[in-house]
Structure formats: structure tokens, C-alpha cells
Design a protein around this motif. Structure first.
Motif, mmCIF file in Angstrom:
data_model
loop_
_atom_site.group_PDB
_atom_site.id
_atom_site.type_symbol
_atom_site.label_atom_id
_atom_site.label_comp_id
_atom_site.label_asym_id
_atom_site.label_seq_id
_atom_site.Cartn_x
_atom_site.Cartn_y
_atom_site.Cartn_z
ATOM 1 N N UNK A 185 0.811 -1.214 0.000
ATOM 2 C CA UNK A 185 0.000 0.000 0.000
ATOM 3 C C UNK A 185 0.848 1.269 0.000
ATOM 4 N N UNK A 186 2.161 1.108 -0.140
ATOM 5 C CA UNK A 186 3.040 2.230 -0.454
ATOM 6 C C UNK A 186 3.641 1.938 -1.820
ATOM 7 N N UNK A 187 3.985 2.978 -2.543
ATOM 8 C CA UNK A 187 4.443 2.783 -3.920
ATOM 9 C C UNK A 187 5.781 2.063 -3.997
ATOM 10 N N UNK A 188 6.544 2.043 -2.915
ATOM 11 C CA UNK A 188 7.878 1.452 -2.937
ATOM 12 C C UNK A 188 7.936 0.063 -2.301
ATOM 13 N N UNK A 189 6.803 -0.450 -1.817
ATOM 14 C CA UNK A 189 6.797 -1.788 -1.208
ATOM 15 C C UNK A 189 6.339 -2.826 -2.227
ATOM 16 N N UNK A 190 6.639 -4.116 -2.000
ATOM 17 C CA UNK A 190 6.254 -5.162 -2.952
ATOM 18 C C UNK A 190 4.746 -5.184 -3.186
ATOM 19 N N UNK A 191 4.357 -5.268 -4.444
ATOM 20 C CA UNK A 191 2.943 -5.307 -4.809
ATOM 21 C C UNK A 191 2.556 -6.761 -5.071
ATOM 22 N N UNK A 192 1.591 -7.253 -4.315
ATOM 23 C CA UNK A 192 1.225 -8.658 -4.416
ATOM 24 C C UNK A 192 -0.252 -8.829 -4.109
ATOM 25 N N UNK A 193 -0.831 -9.903 -4.627
ATOM 26 C CA UNK A 193 -2.235 -10.189 -4.340
ATOM 27 C C UNK A 193 -2.399 -10.947 -3.027
ATOM 28 N N UNK A 194 -1.293 -11.434 -2.468
ATOM 29 C CA UNK A 194 -1.349 -12.199 -1.226
ATOM 30 C C UNK A 194 -0.558 -11.530 -0.124
ATOM 31 N N UNK A 195 -0.526 -12.134 1.059
ATOM 32 C CA UNK A 195 0.203 -11.547 2.193
ATOM 33 C C UNK A 195 1.710 -11.554 1.967
ATOM 34 N N UNK A 196 2.384 -10.583 2.555
ATOM 35 C CA UNK A 196 3.841 -10.468 2.422
ATOM 36 C C UNK A 196 4.505 -11.312 3.513
ATOM 37 N N UNK A 197 4.539 -12.614 3.291
ATOM 38 C CA UNK A 197 5.085 -13.528 4.292
ATOM 39 C C UNK A 197 6.597 -13.388 4.427
ATOM 40 N N UNK A 198 7.256 -12.977 3.365
ATOM 41 C CA UNK A 198 8.705 -12.771 3.451
ATOM 42 C C UNK A 198 9.025 -11.648 4.433
ATOM 43 N N UNK A 199 8.246 -10.572 4.386
ATOM 44 C CA UNK A 199 8.436 -9.463 5.316
ATOM 45 C C UNK A 199 8.187 -9.925 6.753
ATOM 46 N N UNK A 200 7.122 -10.684 6.949
ATOM 47 C CA UNK A 200 6.810 -11.217 8.284
ATOM 48 C C UNK A 200 7.968 -12.057 8.806
ATOM 49 N N UNK A 201 8.490 -12.908 7.951
ATOM 50 C CA UNK A 201 9.578 -13.804 8.357
ATOM 51 C C UNK A 201 10.850 -13.035 8.697
ATOM 52 N N UNK A 202 11.220 -12.085 7.845
ATOM 53 C CA UNK A 202 12.465 -11.352 8.065
ATOM 54 C C UNK A 202 12.402 -10.490 9.323
ATOM 55 N N UNK A 203 11.272 -9.863 9.571
ATOM 56 C CA UNK A 203 11.128 -9.063 10.784
ATOM 57 C C UNK A 203 11.150 -9.945 12.028
ATOM 58 N N UNK A 204 10.486 -11.091 11.947
ATOM 59 C CA UNK A 204 10.449 -12.011 13.084
ATOM 60 C C UNK A 204 11.844 -12.527 13.408
ATOM 61 N N UNK A 205 12.611 -12.847 12.380
ATOM 62 C CA UNK A 205 13.973 -13.347 12.578
ATOM 63 C C UNK A 205 14.858 -12.318 13.271
ATOM 64 N N UNK A 206 14.514 -11.047 13.103
ATOM 65 C CA UNK A 206 15.324 -9.974 13.679
ATOM 66 C C UNK A 206 14.792 -9.485 15.021
ATOM 67 N N UNK A 207 13.851 -10.226 15.591
ATOM 68 C CA UNK A 207 13.414 -9.944 16.950
ATOM 69 C C UNK A 207 12.158 -9.123 17.111
ATOM 70 N N UNK A 208 11.541 -8.687 16.014
ATOM 71 C CA UNK A 208 10.307 -7.904 16.127
ATOM 72 C C UNK A 208 9.132 -8.825 16.440
ATOM 73 N N UNK A 209 8.190 -8.315 17.187
ATOM 74 C CA UNK A 209 6.949 -9.044 17.483
ATOM 75 C C UNK A 209 5.959 -8.659 16.383
ATOM 76 N N UNK A 210 5.798 -9.532 15.394
ATOM 77 C CA UNK A 210 5.089 -9.174 14.163
ATOM 78 C C UNK A 210 3.635 -9.639 14.198
#
Length: 255
Positions: free
Chosen positions: A182-207
């Protein structure tokens, strides 16, 4: 132009000075209780189509109660009237937010400190706000400090890994993948951004995984890659859009 950091500090000072005695820093015990309630659970986003038949606070509260009866452990509610009505109907954790446009900024999810205060006054346990790195009226760090000062937890809605890590560094209790796509610079996809969820979780964020999660399988996949909890909205509560999907599919069948 005044220094942006200085302006943020002045705004935060003014807010803190005006807080009544019934507000206090979020307690560790309350925070722990909310985290335990939401862990690995479903948060139902009850945001009706604005102007539609369900766009009335009592109906939003009823819709929220229906999702809780189905097993949801928390709610995401937009709008002060809807939040107030829903808060009166349940004690489960509520993520509160407002959506409104402000001059000179594309940020529209809880954009200003006055919105934070209004949401806290109406019973939000968690306050969600746009934490994207776009021009904004109030800095991300200042928003988080203000939310905590009012006794609530902070959920930073972001669209990229960089934004999520910055919000996490600044003290956000939750990072939501809400704005991905929903920002012009983020990945545009018809499904959830699971890669983003995974990468943030791996780095300690509570996603909290959120955005375009349309099936139980996608919700489960979000947990499997590390999400703390999952928010689902349209697939649960936007009846007009769900019905429209079926109607469009039927129209494609030759007679």
C-alpha cells in the motif's frame, strides 16, 4: 522550517502535560497479560465498508462479538464511535485506530497525537499508527512515546523491512505488515507479504501479520514463518466484498 525532532519533542511535552491522572504508563503486568492473550491467535479486523448497511457502531460491536464467538482473541477497530461501542461490549484486547487525511502527508492511519489521545480515552488497549518512512506530521518515536504515556501498547503499521526494524528499534510493541503493498515502494502482491513477516520475526520484532490474508491456510502460514499473531479483516467481516467475489465468479460461467 523548525527542526523536526524539536517540534516532535514540543508536541509530546504538550500532550504529556495535559494527561489526566487516570492515565499512566502501561504496567508490565497489563502488557504481559495482553501479550499472552494475543500470542499465536487471530485478531479480527471489524471495519465495515464505510457508508454500507453495517456502518453503524452497534452493528460493528455485534460483528466483533460474532468473531469472538468464533474464537478470535482480539479485535482491530477503526473509528472512535465504533471503538467506544465495541469496548462497551467486550473486554478482549482491542487495537484501535482512526483513518483520516492530514494536509501535506500521505499518512492517514492515526496520523496525529490528538488521535492517540482520543483512542486511549475510548478504551483502546493497543493503538495502531502508520509508521512508514514517508512525510508525516509527527515522528514515529514521538508517536510510540505518546502511546505508552497514555497506558497503551503501540502497533507500528509498516510496509518494508527497513520501516519495521526502525519502529522496533524505537520501541514499538508490535510491528504490523499492514502497509506492505500500500506504499508505492513496497512489494505489490495479491497475497500476504510472508517474506516481510519472516524477516522481521527473525530480527526480533513481534510481528502481527496483516494485509490480504484471505484464507485459513494463509493465516497458518504467517504463524509458521514467525508471526506473533494474525489479523484478518475483509475475509471475515466485509460482507459486501465477499459476496461480490462470488457474484463475479458466477458471471464468468457461460450459459
Amino acid at each position: 522550517m523548525p527542526n523536526a525532532i524539536l517540534v516532535d519533542k514540543i508536541l509530546l511535552h504538550k500532550l504529556a502535560f495535559s494527561i489526566e491522572k487516570n492515565f499512566k504508563e502501561v504496567s508490565l503486568s497489563n502488557r504481559a497479560q495482553i501479550l499472552e492473550q494475543l500470542r499465536h491467535g487471530l485478531i479480527a479486523s471489524c471495519q465495515p465498508v464505510r457508508g454500507g448497511p453495517l456502518d453503524r457502531p452497534p452493528l460493528v460491536a455485534a460483528l466483533a462479538q460474532a468473531t469472538l464467538a468464533g474464537g478470535a482473541v482480539g479485535l482491530r477497530i477503526e473509528g472512535l464511535a465504533d471503538l467506544e461501542a465495541t469496548r462497551a461490549a467486550t473486554s478482549v484486547p482491542i487495537v484501535g485506530l482512526v483513518k483520516r487525511e492530514v494536509p501535506g502527508s500521505p499518512v492517514y492511519i492515526t496520523p496525529e497525537l490528538s488521535d492517540v489521545r482520543a483512542l486511549a480515552e475510548r478504551g483502546a488497549d493497543i493503538i495502531a499508527f502508520d509508521a512508514t518512512l514517508r512525510p508525516r506530521p509527527v515522528g514515529v518515536g514521538t508517536m510510540i512515546e505518546a502511546i505508552h504515556a497514555l497506558g497503551c501498547l503501540a502497533m507500528a503499521d509498516i510496509s518494508t523491512l527497513e520501516e519495521g526494524l526502525e519502529a522496533h528499534r524505537l520501541g514499538a510493541d508490535f510491528v504490523g505488515s499492514t502497509m506492505s503493498g500500500y506504499t508505492e515502494y513496497s512489494p505489490q502482491s495479491s497475497g500476504p507479504d510472508l517474506e516481510l513477516v519472516q524477516e522481521l520475526s527473525k530480527r526480533g520484532a513481534r510481528v502481527i501479520a496483516e494485509g490480504r490474508i484471505a484464507t485459513p491456510e494463509q493465516a497458518r502460514a504467517a504463524l509458521e514463518v514467525g508471526a506473533f499473531a494474525v489479523t484478518v479483516g475483509t475475509a471475515l467481516t466485509r460482507i459486501e466484498l465477499l459476496t461480490q467475489g462470488f457474484v463475479n465468479a458466477l458471471r464468468g460461467v457461460a450459459k
